[in-house]
Enzyme design. Sequence first.
Site, mmCIF file in Angstrom:
data_model
loop_
_atom_site.group_PDB
_atom_site.id
_atom_site.type_symbol
_atom_site.label_atom_id
_atom_site.label_comp_id
_atom_site.label_asym_id
_atom_site.label_seq_id
_atom_site.Cartn_x
_atom_site.Cartn_y
_atom_site.Cartn_z
ATOM 1 N N GLY A 244 -15.612 -4.166 -9.054
ATOM 2 C CA GLY A 244 -15.293 -4.332 -7.641
ATOM 3 C C GLY A 244 -16.447 -4.712 -6.758
ATOM 4 N N GLU B 105 -1.139 -1.506 -4.440
ATOM 5 C CA GLU B 105 -2.467 -0.885 -4.404
ATOM 6 C C GLU B 105 -2.341 0.627 -4.262
ATOM 7 O OE1 GLU B 105 -6.564 -0.613 -1.795
ATOM 8 O OE2 GLU B 105 -5.190 -2.270 -1.401
ATOM 9 N N LYS C 102 0.868 -1.175 0.000
ATOM 10 C CA LYS C 102 0.000 0.000 0.000
ATOM 11 C C LYS C 102 0.904 1.224 0.000
ATOM 12 C CE LYS C 102 -3.937 2.258 0.351
ATOM 13 N NZ LYS C 102 -5.009 2.167 -0.655
#
Length: 238
Positions: free
Chosen positions: A170, A109, A37
């Site tokens: 998603g 991400e 991340k």
Amino acid sequence: MPVLVITGTGTEIGKTVTTAAVACAALTAGRSVAVLKAAQTGLRPDEPGDADEVARLAGAVTAAELARYPEPLAPATAARRSGRAPVRPEEIAEAAAKLATEHDLVLVEGAGGLLVRFDAAGGTLADAAELLAAPVLVVTSAGLGTLNTTELTARELRRRGLDLAGVVIGSWPDAPDLAACCNVADLPVVAGAPLLGALPAGAGALAPADFRAAAPGWLAPQLNGTWDAEAFGAQETP
């Protein structure tokens, strides 16, 4: 594909849960996985972040986070307001490349969309993907408006010479409306890339064991899953 960059066409569209599903399918296929991340915003230091959530759902992944800022804002803005150093694309690429020497797959991400700024110089996730020469997976929404944001994202990726690996919905609603059903056929057309999966709404609320058992069935073989876009489209045709 040692590094896969995962971006969205906006916020709150299921990017983290999709990242968890991709990680889970790769683990099921016997691959070692790390999740990076780049910048976590809107959380205190003691709260679990997106990388932690991926690990909770998917299982034995290496979870890494480069920076955290307390306010729920774009990373560049959150960094400036907190007085902390921003994360730069070069740092993201360097961290991902290091993880790639130790794992079969690294999932990077982003935060929000492809061009959300990480620093005052305008560095973005797209810049990090360029430095890594990594393919990009785009997570998008199911309903009205998704064709525009998906095509804009795809056009920017192509303008930069980046490989658009595909598109994943998603959050697929329990009762899809006409627009959502039509978008199953239209999304790969506007993206110029395959539809590689659709996650059911509420997937992130499943117990981890149930999530891990189901995740490969939400993703296409290109993502180590068993999902069939043609069969899904036929099933959802109104």
